[in-house]
Design an enzyme around this catalytic site. Structure first.
Site, PDB file in Angstrom:
ATOM      1  N   ALA A 169       0.809  -1.221   0.000  1.00 17.49           N
ATOM      2  CA  ALA A 169       0.000   0.000   0.000  1.00 17.49           C
ATOM      3  C   ALA A 169       0.840   1.268   0.000  1.00 17.49           C
ATOM      4  O   ALA A 169       0.350   2.333  -0.391  1.00 17.49           O
ATOM      5  CB  ALA A 169      -0.940   0.012   1.211  1.00 17.49           C
ATOM      6  N   ASP A 170       2.097   1.179   0.432  1.00 22.12           N
ATOM      7  CA  ASP A 170       2.936   2.373   0.528  1.00 22.12           C
ATOM      8  C   ASP A 170       4.355   2.034   0.092  1.00 22.12           C
ATOM      9  O   ASP A 170       5.297   2.091   0.879  1.00 22.12           O
ATOM     10  CB  ASP A 170       2.920   2.909   1.965  1.00 22.12           C
ATOM     11  CG  ASP A 170       3.578   4.280   2.081  1.00 22.12           C
ATOM     12  OD1 ASP A 170       3.737   4.959   1.046  1.00 22.12           O
ATOM     13  OD2 ASP A 170       3.931   4.680   3.211  1.00 22.12           O
ATOM     14  N   LEU A 171       4.495   1.686  -1.169  1.00 26.66           N
ATOM     15  CA  LEU A 171       5.807   1.306  -1.698  1.00 26.66           C
ATOM     16  C   LEU A 171       6.663   2.548  -1.891  1.00 26.66           C
ATOM     17  O   LEU A 171       6.460   3.331  -2.820  1.00 26.66           O
ATOM     18  CB  LEU A 171       5.637   0.567  -3.029  1.00 26.66           C
ATOM     19  CG  LEU A 171       6.917   0.009  -3.650  1.00 26.66           C
ATOM     20  CD1 LEU A 171       7.604  -0.977  -2.721  1.00 26.66           C
ATOM     21  CD2 LEU A 171       6.616  -0.645  -4.998  1.00 26.66           C
ATOM     22  N   ASN A 175      10.653   1.891   2.799  1.00 25.17           N
ATOM     23  CA  ASN A 175      10.148   0.551   3.096  1.00 25.17           C
ATOM     24  C   ASN A 175      10.890  -0.553   2.354  1.00 25.17           C
ATOM     25  O   ASN A 175      10.425  -1.694   2.309  1.00 25.17           O
ATOM     26  CB  ASN A 175       8.648   0.479   2.786  1.00 25.17           C
ATOM     27  CG  ASN A 175       7.840   1.282   3.779  1.00 25.17           C
ATOM     28  OD1 ASN A 175       8.232   1.441   4.929  1.00 25.17           O
ATOM     29  ND2 ASN A 175       6.705   1.811   3.335  1.00 25.17           N
TER      30      ASN A 175
END
Length: 243
Positions: A169-171, A175
């Site tokens: 969801a938050d590449l 991360n």
């Protein structure tokens, strides 16, 4: 090997853990102050998630408290609307990480998680194993270590997850963890399994691209970034996706 699951229910919440990693987990595992009193809290940072590095009986771990981001954080903070245990952020991420581990994909293995109800809302925490001697891709970029070879490795990493239908969801560059031996994709909060499809896969890659550009990867100009970093990343991504 499939992850085991055990649930320990309390009056206001529940703990989900892998008994193969630790045969017993209680609420104290999710309280930084408990670890501090034992001299087992190595580091604690604020930030959106409230992350602590803790020395547990299961080894060195990362404890993260779920907290909202953006404008809604001012109103809701660390509260989420209760829709049932299986829909809590912590249970969903724990199980997704277990699935990822069973596939042999590189991420942070789950240890335990919990939720605590407060009326119509709940708060949540997650414990994962810490990946030692790692830097984020953002830190590698800031240190001048991100080159075409590393970009190719990032492309291969993302492709392996996409090939398995795992949507992050938050590449972003914070991360992706880099060690001497492996790259890892972490923080799968709100991630989920999806049928592999070019549309969401490309959108995921563009999110990563925006992150790199925002962090200064294109400081020498878009054409240089495109040739030296982004093209190698996409080349290895597409090659791995088709493998």
């Amino acid at each position: 090997m499939a992850m085991q699951e055990r649930i320990r229910e309390g009056t206001t919440g529940a703990i989900l853990f892998d008994p193969a990693v630790s045969p017993q987990v209680d609420d104290g595992w999710f309280e930084p102050e408990v670890w501090r009193e034992q001299g087992a809290l190595r580091h604690q940072s604020g930030g959106r998630g409230g992350v602590a590095i803790i020395d547990t009986p299961a080894g060195e771990c990362v404890l993260r408290h779920y907290r909202r981001g953006g404008m809604v954080a001012k109103l809701m903070g660390d509260r989420y609307l209760w829709k049932g245990a299986d829909h809590t952020r912590s249970f969903r991420e724990f199980r997704l990480l277990g699935h990822i581990a069973a596939l042999g994909l590189p991420s942070a293995p789950p240890v335990a998680c919990r939720y605590q109800r407060h009326g119509l809302f709940y708060g949540a925490d997650l414990i994962t194993r810490r990946i030692p001697d790692a830097q984020t891709l953002a830190e590698c970029l800031a240190a001048g270590r991100l080159d075409g070879e590393m970009a190719e490795l990032v492309g291969a990493l993302v492709a392996r997850f996409h090939r398995a239908g795992i949507w992050h969801a938050d590449l972003n560059a914070h991360n992706v963890l880099v060690t001497d031996d492996e790259l890892y994709l972490i923080d799968l909060d709100r991630g989920r399994l999806r049928e592999p499809d070019d549309s969401w896969q490309r959108a995921n890659l563009l999110r990563l691209r925006r992150s790199l550009v925002k962090l200064g990867a294109a400081v020498k100009g878009e054409p240089v970034f495109e040739e030296t970093l982004w093209k190698p990343l996409i080349y290895r991504y597409e090659r791995t996706l088709r493998a």
